[in-house]
Design an enzyme around this catalytic site. Structure first.
Site, mmCIF file in Angstrom:
data_model
loop_
_atom_site.group_PDB
_atom_site.id
_atom_site.type_symbol
_atom_site.label_atom_id
_atom_site.label_comp_id
_atom_site.label_asym_id
_atom_site.label_seq_id
_atom_site.Cartn_x
_atom_site.Cartn_y
_atom_site.Cartn_z
ATOM 1 C CG MET A 59 -2.054 -1.279 1.189
ATOM 2 S SD MET A 59 -3.651 -1.149 2.001
ATOM 3 C CE MET A 59 -3.026 -0.840 3.582
ATOM 4 C CG LEU A 68 7.274 1.422 -1.109
ATOM 5 C CD1 LEU A 68 8.138 1.157 -2.295
ATOM 6 C CD2 LEU A 68 6.404 0.158 -0.610
ATOM 7 N N GLY A 113 11.540 -2.952 5.326
ATOM 8 C CA GLY A 113 10.583 -4.288 5.285
ATOM 9 C C GLY A 113 10.094 -4.324 4.042
ATOM 10 C CG HIS A 114 7.177 -2.253 2.095
ATOM 11 N ND1 HIS A 114 6.962 -1.045 2.676
ATOM 12 C CD2 HIS A 114 5.838 -2.662 2.079
ATOM 13 C CE1 HIS A 114 5.825 -1.061 3.276
ATOM 14 N NE2 HIS A 114 5.109 -2.194 2.670
ATOM 15 N N GLY A 156 5.009 -10.229 4.227
ATOM 16 C CA GLY A 156 5.772 -10.188 5.529
ATOM 17 C C GLY A 156 5.047 -10.749 6.554
ATOM 18 C CG ASP A 212 0.427 -7.152 8.290
ATOM 19 O OD1 ASP A 212 -0.371 -6.677 8.894
ATOM 20 O OD2 ASP A 212 1.337 -6.673 7.569
ATOM 21 N NE ARG A 260 -2.524 1.537 10.221
ATOM 22 C CZ ARG A 260 -2.956 0.719 9.337
ATOM 23 N NH1 ARG A 260 -1.784 -0.483 9.050
ATOM 24 N NH2 ARG A 260 -3.841 0.586 8.692
#
Ligand code: PAF
Length: 284
Positions: free
Chosen positions: A30, A33, A36-37, A148, A151, A188
Site C-alpha cells: 500500500m 515503503l 521491510g518492503h 511479511g 501480518d 503507520r
C-alpha cells in the site's frame, strides 16, 4: 523501471514477458515503503526474472475511515526506493481502475482463520484483503508472491485463499523487519507522536520476554504477565494479546509439544494501532 496505471497495459506488457518463459515475482503493497518492503522486493528479485510491485491503498480493507484518509502517501519517494532495489515494474492503479463504480468486497470463507484476532476487531478487513490480493493476482499472474510475517494472520489467510481458489501462485512469507530498537517496521510508524514512538519498542521487548516465559510457564500465567506490563504504561493500550496455534490461529490454553505457536499482539499507541508477533518454542 516501467510504471503502469491501467490493468490492460500491465497485462499486455506481462504477456510479452511470459511469452519468453520468464518468471514473475510479485510484492503487493500500500506504499509508504520502508526497509521491510524493500527486503521483500530484494527477495523477489533474486528468485525471479521479473519483479512487479503494486502500490494501492485498498479502501475495502479499512474498517476505519480516518485510518484510510490518513494512510501515508509518499509515491515520489516510493518510486526512488523501488529504483534503488532494481524493481522492474510498478503498478499503481486508481481506485476506479480496480473497483470501477462498486467499491465492495467479495465475501470469503477462510475456514475460520478470519474470525480470530484481527478478525474480531476489524470488521470486513480480511474480505477486503482477499478481494484486492485475488484481483491483483489475476492481473499480475505471478509465479511467486511475497508477504511479511508482521501480518501473520494475513499471510495465512492469503495462503488459504490461494488454496481454495486454486490459484497457481506460491506464497512466500518473509521475516519481520525491525527498527534498531525492535519496533516492527510499518508504514503507520511515521504517524506516531514522539512520545509514542519512544515507548513503542516496549511491545517487542514484552514479546521477547513472553517467548522466554512460554518455555517454562503456563499460558494463563504468561497472559496475565503481559496484561500487567501494559497496565504500567498508560501511553500504550493493549487491544489484545493471545498465544495461538500457527496453523489454525486459534487461541491456545494448554500447550502441546507437537504444535507450533506464536504470540500475537495489537496495541494502540495514541491513535495508531500497532501489531506484532513472535514465534514461540515450548522448551527454550
Ligand atoms: O499488507 C498490506 O500492505 C496489504 O494488506 C496488501 C497485502 C498490500 C493488500 O492491500
Amino acid at each position: 523501471m516501467k510504471i503502469f496505471t491501467t490493468k490492460q497495459e500491465l497485462k499486455d506488457y506481462l504477456s510479452t514477458i511470459k511469452a519468453k518463459n520468464k518468471s514473475i515475482g510479485f510484492v503487493p503493497t500500500m506504499g509508504a515503503l520502508h526497509e521491510g518492503h524493500l527486503s521483500l522486493i530484494k527477495k523477489a528479485a533474486t528468485k525471479n526474472d521479473t519483479t512487479v510491485v503494486s502500490i494501492f491503498v485498498n479502501p475495502t480493507q479499512f474498517d476505519n475511515v480516518e485510518d484510510l484518509k490518513k494512510y501515508p502517501k509518499t509515491l515520489e519517494n516510493d518510486v526512488k526506493l523501488l529504483k534503488s532495489v532494481s524493481c522492474d515494474i510498478l503498478f499503481t492503479p486508481s481506485v476506479e481502475e480496480i473497483y470501477s463504480e462498486k467499491i465492495t468486497s467479495e465475501k470469503f470463507n477462510f475456514d475460520g482463520l478470519e474470525h480470530q484476532m484481527e478478525g474480531k476487531f476489524r470488521d470486513g478487513h480480511f474480505d477486503g484483503v482477499g478481494t484486492i490480493v485475488k484481483t491483483l493476482f489475476e492481473i499480475v499472474t505471478p509465479n511467486k508472491a511475497y508477504f511479511g510475517e508482521k501480518d501473520f494472520q494475513q499471510l495465512q489467510i492469503i495462503k488459504k485463499m490461494v488454496q481454495k481458489s486454486n490459484l497457481d501462485v506460491k506464497i512466500k512469507g518473509c521475516p519481520i523487519f525491525r527498527e534498531k530498537d525492535g519496533l516492527a517496521m510499518s508504514s503507520r510508524n511515521t504517524r506516531l507522536t514522539k512520545e509514542h514512538r519512544e515507548i513503542a519498542p516496549l511491545i517487542y521487548k514484552i514479546l521477547k520476554k513472553t517467548k522466554k516465559k512460554f518455555g517454562t510457564e503456563n499460558v494463563t500465567k504468561v497472559n496475565k504477565w503481559v496484561e500487567k506490563q501494559f497496565k504500567k504504561h498508560p501511553l500504550l493500550e493493549l487491544e489484545y494479546f493471545t498465544i495461538a496455534d500457527e496453523k489454525t490461529l486459534k487461541t491456545v490454553i494448554i500447550k502441546e509439544s507437537n504444535n507450533k505457536y506464536r504470540a500475537f499482539i495489537a496495541v494502540f499507541a495514541g491513535e495508531i494501532r500497532l501489531i506484532d508477533n513472535i514465534r514461540l518454542k515450548i522448551n527454550n
